[in-house]
Design an enzyme around this catalytic site. Structure first.
Site, PDB file in Angstrom:
ATOM      1  N   ARG A   1      70.770 -61.588 -12.801  1.00 14.90           N
ATOM      2  CA  ARG A   1      72.111 -61.615 -14.154  1.00 14.90           C
ATOM      3  C   ARG A   1      72.147 -60.065 -14.911  1.00 14.90           C
ATOM      4  O   ARG A   1      72.801 -61.022 -15.725  1.00 14.90           O
ATOM      5  CB  ARG A   1      70.167 -62.130 -15.160  1.00 14.90           C
ATOM      6  CG  ARG A   1      69.722 -63.778 -14.860  1.00 14.90           C
ATOM      7  CD  ARG A   1      68.109 -63.748 -16.132  1.00 14.90           C
ATOM      8  NE  ARG A   1      66.989 -63.464 -14.677  1.00 14.90           N
ATOM      9  CZ  ARG A   1      66.171 -63.273 -15.583  1.00 14.90           C
ATOM     10  NH1 ARG A   1      65.723 -63.077 -16.840  1.00 14.90           N
ATOM     11  NH2 ARG A   1      65.267 -63.075 -14.333  1.00 14.90           N
TER      12      ARG A   1
ATOM     13  N   GLU B   1      56.929 -58.077 -12.805  1.00 17.89           N
ATOM     14  CA  GLU B   1      56.412 -58.823 -13.337  1.00 17.89           C
ATOM     15  C   GLU B   1      56.022 -59.863 -12.440  1.00 17.89           C
ATOM     16  O   GLU B   1      54.475 -60.509 -12.289  1.00 17.89           O
ATOM     17  CB  GLU B   1      56.718 -59.391 -14.562  1.00 17.89           C
ATOM     18  CG  GLU B   1      54.993 -59.547 -16.056  1.00 17.89           C
ATOM     19  CD  GLU B   1      56.442 -59.844 -16.875  1.00 17.89           C
ATOM     20  OE1 GLU B   1      57.969 -60.492 -17.200  1.00 17.89           O
ATOM     21  OE2 GLU B   1      55.048 -60.650 -17.587  1.00 17.89           O
TER      22      GLU B   1
HETATM   23  O1  LIG Z   1      61.598 -54.584 -15.656  1.00 22.55           O
HETATM   24  P1  LIG Z   1      60.987 -55.405 -15.144  1.00 22.55           P
HETATM   25  O2  LIG Z   1      59.842 -55.968 -13.967  1.00 22.55           O
HETATM   26  O3  LIG Z   1      61.770 -54.660 -13.666  1.00 22.55           O
HETATM   27  O4  LIG Z   1      61.675 -56.900 -14.534  1.00 22.55           O
HETATM   28  C1  LIG Z   1      63.030 -56.993 -14.938  1.00 22.55           C
HETATM   29  C2  LIG Z   1      64.329 -57.941 -14.394  1.00 22.55           C
HETATM   30  O5  LIG Z   1      63.251 -58.831 -13.323  1.00 22.55           O
HETATM   31  C3  LIG Z   1      64.126 -60.306 -14.040  1.00 22.55           C
HETATM   32  O6  LIG Z   1      65.032 -60.238 -12.993  1.00 22.55           O
HETATM   33  P2  LIG Z   1      64.402 -61.019 -11.511  1.00 22.55           P
HETATM   34  O7  LIG Z   1      63.549 -60.478 -11.044  1.00 22.55           O
HETATM   35  O8  LIG Z   1      63.668 -62.465 -12.325  1.00 22.55           O
HETATM   36  O9  LIG Z   1      65.830 -61.940 -10.960  1.00 22.55           O
HETATM   37  P3  LIG Z   1      67.343 -62.676 -11.387  1.00 22.55           P
HETATM   38  O10 LIG Z   1      68.111 -61.943 -12.171  1.00 22.55           O
HETATM   39  O11 LIG Z   1      67.329 -62.741  -9.999  1.00 22.55           O
HETATM   40  O12 LIG Z   1      66.902 -63.887 -11.516  1.00 22.55           O
HETATM   41  C4  LIG Z   1      65.242 -59.014 -14.896  1.00 22.55           C
HETATM   42  O13 LIG Z   1      66.921 -60.345 -14.539  1.00 22.55           O
HETATM   43  C5  LIG Z   1      65.399 -57.940 -14.857  1.00 22.55           C
HETATM   44  O14 LIG Z   1      66.100 -57.624 -13.361  1.00 22.55           O
HETATM   45  N1  LIG Z   2      59.324 -62.087 -19.022  1.00 19.73           N
HETATM   46  C1  LIG Z   2      60.437 -62.116 -18.665  1.00 19.73           C
HETATM   47  N2  LIG Z   2      61.586 -63.597 -18.847  1.00 19.73           N
HETATM   48  C2  LIG Z   2      62.888 -62.898 -18.197  1.00 19.73           C
HETATM   49  N3  LIG Z   2      63.279 -62.001 -16.943  1.00 19.73           N
HETATM   50  C3  LIG Z   2      62.284 -61.717 -16.762  1.00 19.73           C
HETATM   51  N4  LIG Z   2      62.300 -60.123 -15.736  1.00 19.73           N
HETATM   52  C4  LIG Z   2      60.274 -59.738 -15.794  1.00 19.73           C
HETATM   53  N5  LIG Z   2      59.739 -60.618 -16.502  1.00 19.73           N
HETATM   54  C5  LIG Z   2      60.382 -61.288 -17.216  1.00 19.73           C
END
Ligand SMILES: O=P(O)(O)OC[C@H]1O[C@H](OP(=O)(O)OP(=O)(O)O)[C@H](O)[C@@H]1O
Ligand SMILES: Nc1ncnc2[nH]cnc12
Length: 181
Positions: A63, A100
Site C-alpha cells: 500500500r 499485527e
Molecule cells: O506497523 P506494522 O505492524 O508493521 O503494520 C503496518 C504494515 O501493515 C500493512 O501492510 P501489510 O503487511 O498488511 O501488507 P500490504 O500493504 O501488502 O497489504 C501496512 O500497509 C503496513 O505496511
Molecule cells: N489494523 C490494521 N489495519 C490495516 N492495516 C494494518 N496493518 C497492520 N495492522 C493493520
C-alpha cells in the site's frame, strides 16, 4: 487543496476481525477511490517535503507503493522499493519483523542506496511499527538515513509510533484512530 482530517478519516473503513479475529483492519480503499481526498493527502505530503533535503523516496510494499510513486513523481526523486520477501531480483538485504498478523520479511536491493542519502519512507499505516522499523534498519545497513517516516494513519494503541520515537526515527502521520473509533 486544504487538508481536512474529518474527510480523510471518514473514508477509512474499520473492518472488525480481518484478516484474523481481534484485528480491526483500517481499510483505505474508499480513500483511494476519492480523487479529492487523495489530492488532500498527496498535497499535504508534497508541501511538507518539497523544501526538505530528502534525496530518495522509500516506498513499502504494497500500500505504501501508491503514495511512494506519487511523491517520487512530484518531488522528482528516485523511488526505492522495500518489498516483501522473495519479490526483488538481484542482490538484496533482508530484515525480519513481527507485524499485527505474524512474522514477515522485508527486502531492498543492495545497490538501491550507496551511503549518505536522506530517505523519506512512505507507507499507508503504522500499527506495531515493525515494518517501518525493519525498513529503517535496511536503510541504516546501506549507510543512508531516514529523513522521516510518513504514513496516512497512526494506530497509537498498537505502540508503533512510540517505538519509532524510541528508535529516534522522525515520524509523521496525517490522522490517528484510537482502538474504539
Ligand atoms: O506497523 P506494522 O505492524 O508493521 O503494520 C503496518 C504494515 O501493515 C500493512 O501492510 P501489510 O503487511 O498488511 O501488507 P500490504 O500493504 O501488502 O497489504 C501496512 O500497509 C503496513 O505496511
Ligand atoms: N489494523 C490494521 N489495519 C490495516 N492495516 C494494518 N496493518 C497492520 N495492522 C493493520
Amino acid at each position: 487543496m486544504i487538508f481536512d482530517e474529518y474527510t480523510i478519516k471518514s473514508l477509512i473503513r474499520p473492518v472488525p476481525d480481518f484478516p484474523k479475529p481481534g484485528v480491526v483492519f483500517r481499510d483505505i480503499t474508499p480513500l483511494y477511490q476519492s480523487p479529492r481526498a487523495m489530492r488532500m493527502v498527496a498535497d499535504s505530503l508534497i508541501q511538507r517535503y518539497v523544501e526538505s533535503p530528502v534525496t530518495h523516496i522509500g516506498a513499502i510494499d504494497a500500500r505504501g507503493f501508491l503514495l511512494g510513486a506519487v511523491l517520487a513523481y512530484e518531488l522528482n526523486k528516485p523511488l526505492v522499493l522495500f518489498r516483501k520477501a522473495g519479490k526483488l531480483p538481484a542482490d538484496t538485504l533482508s530484515e525480519s519483523y513481527t507485524s499485527e498478523y505474524g512474522e514477515c520479511h522485508i527486502e531492498v536491493q543492495r545497490d538501491a542506496l550507496h551511503g549518505g542519502e536522506q530517505v523519506l519512507l512512505l507507507d499507508d499505516l503504522i500499527a506495531t511499527g515493525g515494518t517501518f522499523l525493519a525498513a529503517a534498519r535496511l536503510i541504516k545497513q546501506l549507510g543512508a538515513e531516514v529523513y522521516e517516516a510518513a504514513a496516512i494513519i497512526d494506530l497509537p494503541d498498537l505502540g508503533g509510533s512510540r517505538r519509532m520515537q524510541d528508535a529516534d526515527i522522525p515520524t509523521f502521520t496525517l490522522c490517528a484512530f484510537e482502538e474504539n473509533e
